[in-house]
Each structure stands twice: as structure tokens, then as C-alpha cells.
Enzyme design. Structure first.
Site, short mmCIF file in Angstrom:
data_model
loop_
_atom_site.label_atom_id
_atom_site.label_comp_id
_atom_site.label_asym_id
_atom_site.label_seq_id
_atom_site.Cartn_x
_atom_site.Cartn_y
_atom_site.Cartn_z
N LYS A 69 0.86 -1.20 0.00
CA LYS A 69 0.00 0.00 0.00
C LYS A 69 0.88 1.23 0.00
CE LYS A 69 -4.05 1.98 0.38
NZ LYS A 69 -3.62 2.85 -0.75
N LYS A 93 4.96 2.07 8.30
CA LYS A 93 3.79 2.89 8.65
C LYS A 93 2.54 2.03 8.80
CE LYS A 93 3.62 6.65 6.27
NZ LYS A 93 3.34 7.66 5.21
N LYS A 105 5.18 1.92 -3.11
CA LYS A 105 5.16 3.33 -3.52
C LYS A 105 5.40 3.41 -5.01
CE LYS A 105 4.87 7.36 -1.37
NZ LYS A 105 4.27 7.61 -0.04
N THR A 189 -4.69 12.83 6.68
CA THR A 189 -3.30 12.92 7.16
C THR A 189 -3.20 13.95 8.29
OG1 THR A 189 -2.55 12.32 4.97
CG2 THR A 189 -0.91 13.28 6.44
N ASN A 220 -1.83 20.23 1.27
CA ASN A 220 -3.02 19.60 1.86
C ASN A 220 -2.85 19.36 3.36
OD1 ASN A 220 -5.49 18.31 1.83
ND2 ASN A 220 -4.57 16.30 1.43
N SER A 349 -7.31 5.42 3.88
CA SER A 349 -7.24 4.64 2.64
C SER A 349 -7.70 3.21 2.89
CB SER A 349 -5.80 4.59 2.11
OG SER A 349 -5.51 5.72 1.33
#
Ligand code: GLU
Length: 423
Positions: A69, A93, A105, A189, A220, A349
Site C-alpha cells: 500500500k 507505517k 510506492k 493525514t 493539503n 485509505s
């Protein structure tokens, strides 16, 4: 300024956490390298008729705990080392917040500011066409990262659906609501970071009644966190983006700055506070919380001595280099690591992925309650390890992630198991 290999720098974190973590040598050896790494080239027909070819990457670092992910980044500095390192961080993470995912990634080496919207769409679709065989809801699930957003995720989901000739919304997260996105993903986030800051409270701020905050990065995550902290009574005294740093020791008007940024695209000529001559000085202001929320390597060996914050909260991925980390540690500056501080994004997510697989629609309330609970619980778990092992919070988060990964890897078979079966 970052060291030559981001991945070897990131590996230092393993070394620091290792003495206190219960993890086998085999598991650790597996964690030193990515499982797979794909390099592609993406030909894009530009608006003027010319052809441009962009290099792209997708790295699956580990998938022992579940599908890989992690986001897709569009940036001129993207290369295989950076993408691999970001995938490495994603692995830890997802483990630190205990999601059933591994780490991956992707990225394209491009300056997206120089593309028209139609060129950006062709590039986004071209990227998915190039990596389609490497991704999927059960294998590797991309999401937004630096300079990619909902719109880009929508094009990508649509392209994947065309290739497979069926809708597969769980292949990618951070989509527009109309395509199976989830409410609250865009603030996830910053919401996650806010929960971590709230739970750790006085440990981060030294117990002052009006903690001062400086935030580098007004995208963001940075801008929304500035707003949440200002609403909570923190004094946001400085913020910056790539064009300007704005400072007011008496506290900035964050709402006005956000409006200005969305109207003009930058913080230059700000309606509140004054522009600093040297934006780098933001990192050295005397504040309780310093929040690097831009790119990796912002705090490095040459400026770590100058940091005067009580604590650093890593909202960007990897903003403090390994060398800087040692310096901050010696100086007693607590660092809340990225793998915990910015894990709210990937947590929501995960909710989106579950929602898509169930063919369901979650409400904003469900998302925010479940995000808050998970961030609180995992932050408490990190705090408990820091207390038990008498280590900084940074190491505690890595220990927790390492032990979860080690346990999963050992469950797939260890040397001792095979050693026994041979005798
Ligand atoms: N790009 C974000 C991160 O670095 C989100 C990843 C995701 O949602 O998969 O955590």
C-alpha cells in the site's frame, strides 16, 4: 540536503530500534531490500503534438502483512532510490498503525506544474497502463502522494477499469467520492497528526498553555493541520510553502492564509504576518512544535543544531535525515516519526479499500470516529513502549513496527522451524 542513498539512511532507523525489538535476524534481513521494483517509461503525446517520455516506478517493498500500500508521487526528483525508500517507510507505517497491508510506492519523474490538465490526464492514464500488471486490490494498492490528488486517482481508477473491462474501485484509494472515494480522505493525514499531537499533549509541548507551532509546507496536510491546531488554541506563528515563509510571533490568521493560498496559489504577499527574508529560518524558530510537512530531508546535519523546537512532528515522509535524528536526540528534541504522525492518510485509505470491497458507503462520522480511535490506540501503544524500554518515541514507533513485521514473517516459517524438521 539528503545523504547519497535515502534507503541506506532509512535503514539506520532499523539499527537504532533493533537492540530493543524482538525480531529475528532472518526477518531483519528480509526487511533490508524491496521485494520487487518495476521501472517503466511512459510516452505522452503533448498538447503541441510532440512526444515526451517520462520514467516511472512502482516498488513493492513488502507484502507479508497484506497487499502493498502506498501513494504515487509526481515530482522532478522521483527516482528508484526515493521510491524504494518511500515504500520502505510505508511498510513500517502500515505496521505501526496495525493495518493489514504491506508497503509500496510509485512515482513519475516529472514537473507536474509544467503540464496542462490534458497532458496530466494522459500521463496518469499512461502510468496505470504501464504498471497495471503490478497492481491490484489484493497485490498492491496505490493512492495519492506529493502532487497527485483525487482527480488523478479518478483518472487512474478509470484507466484500470478500462484495462480490466470491469470496475475495480479497490485497486486505488483517494478517489473522488463519485467513484467510490470515502468522506474525510483529504483531511485524513492532518486529522491523524492532530490526534497524535493531542494524545501526546504535554510531552510534546512541555506543558505550556499556548504552545507555538511552525509548519513548513502549506499543502493539503500542512494547511489543514495549521487550521486544526489554531482552532484548538495553539499559536501558529509561522508557515511556509515553496514560494514564501510567513511569520507573526503573535500568531497568524490561518483562515486568511488558506484563502490567500487557494486564491493565488502561493503564500507570497500574505494577508497576515510578514514574509521572512530566509524561509529556512522557519526551521530554527523558538517554538514548542516544529512540523516539517513538505519533502524529505528538510532537517539535515547542517541545520539540526539550529532547531530550537521542543518537539518535531514529521508530517512529511522522511523530513529528518538519520544524521539529523542523532543530533536532535542528543539535544533532547523529541521527534514524532512520520510512520506514526502521518499514518492517518493510509488509515483512511484502508477504510476506503474495505468500503469498496464490501460495496458499501461509509459516513463521515464513521470515518472520523474510527480514525480517532485507531490513532489514539496506536499512539498509546508507542508511548507504552517508550516508557517500558526507556527509548525516545521515535525508536518506540520503529520497535512496534519491527515487532509486528517480525512476527508476521516468522509466522511464514523460520530457520529454527526448518532446522528442527531436518533433524
Ligand atoms: N501517500 C500517503 C502516505 O505516504 C498515503 C498512502 C496511502 O494512502 O496508501 O502515507
Amino acid at each position: 540536503m539528503v545523504s547519497k542513498s535515502l534507503l541506506s539512511d532509512a535503514n539506520r532507523r532499523l539499527e537504532r530500534a533493533r537492540p530493543d525489538a524482538r525480531i529475528s535476524d532472518e526477518a531483519l534481513a528480509r526487511l533490508r531490500q524491496p521485494r520487487s521494483s518495476l521501472k517503466v517509461t511512459i510516452p505522452v503525446r503533448m498538447d503541441d503534438g510532440s512526444l515526451a517520455i517520462f520514467p516511472g516506478y512502482r516498488v513493492r517493498y513488502d507484502s507479508t502483512r497484506g497487499p502493498a500500500k502506498g501513494g504515487i508521487r509526481f515530482h522532478p526528483k522521483v527516482d528508484v532510490d526515493e521510491t524504494t525508500t518511500l515504500a520502505f517507510w510505508m511498510t513500517f507505517k502500515t505496521a505501526v498503525v496495525d493495518l493489514p497491508f504491506g508497503g509500496g510506492k510509485g512515482g513519475v519523474c516529472v514537473d507536474p506544474k509544467r503540464l496542462s490538465v490534458t497532458e496530466l490526464e494522459r500521463l496518469s492514464r499512461g502510468y496505470i497502463a504501464a504498471v497495471a500488471d503490478a497492481i491490484g486490490p489484493d497485490t498492491d494498492v496505490p493512492a495519492p502522494d506529493v502532487a497527485t490528488n483525487e482527480l488523478v486517482m479518478g483518472w487512474m481508477a478509470d484507466e484500470y477499469a478500462k484495462i480490466l473491462r470491469k470496475a475495480v474501485p479497490a485497486v486505488i484509494t483517494g478517489k473522488p467520492l463519485a467513484l467510490g472515494g470515502i468522506p474525510g480522505r483529504s483531511s485524513a493525514t492532518s486529522d491523524g497528526a492532530f490526534h497524535v499531537i493531542r494524545v501526546l499533549g504535554d510531552e510534546l509541548t512541555g506543558g505550556v498553555s499556548e504552545p507555538r507551532v511552525a509548519i513548513q509546507g502549506f499543502g493539503n496536510a500542512g494547511a489543514q493541520l495549521a487550521q486544526s491546531l489554531a482552532d484548538e488554541g495553539y499559536w501558529v506563528v509561522a508557515v511556509s510553502d515553496s514560494s514564501a515563509a510567513v511569520h507573526d510571533p503573535g500568531g497568524l490568521d490561518v483562515t486568511a492564509l488558506r484563502k490567500h493560498k487557494s486564491d493565488t496559489g502561493s503564500l507570497a504577499d500574505p494577508p497576515s504576518g510578514s514574509e521572512m527574508d530566509d524561509p529556512e529560518e522557519l526551521l530554527t524558530l523558538e517554538v514548542e512544535l516544529l512540523v516539517p510537512a513538505a519533502l524529505e530531508g528538510a532537517i539535515h546535519k547542517d541545520n539540526a543544531e539550529l532547531v530550537r523546537a521542543h518537539s518535531v512532528v514529521e508530517v512529511a515522509n522522511g523530513p529528518v535525515t538519520g544524521e539529523a535524528d542523532d543530533i536532535l536526540d542528543e539535544r533532547g528534541v523529541e521527534v514524532i516519526p512520520d510512520i506514526l504522525a502521518n499514518a492517518g492518510g493510509v488509515t483512511v485509505s484502508w477504510f476506503e479499500w474495505i468500503q469498496n470491497r464490501q460495496g458499501d458507503r461509509w459516513t463521515e462520522d464513521t470515518v472520523s470516529t474510527r480514525l480517532r480511535k485507531r490513532m489514539e490506540k496506536q499512539t498509546e501503544a508507542v508511548r507504552a513502549i517508550a516508557g517500558e524500554s526507556d527509548v525516545p518515541l521515535r525508536n518506540a514507533a520503529w520497535i512496534l513496527a519491527l515487532e509486528r513485521l517480525g512476527e508476521a514473517m516468522d509466522a511464514t516459517g523460520t530457520e529454527s522451524l526448518f532446522g528442527r524438521s531436518r533433524s
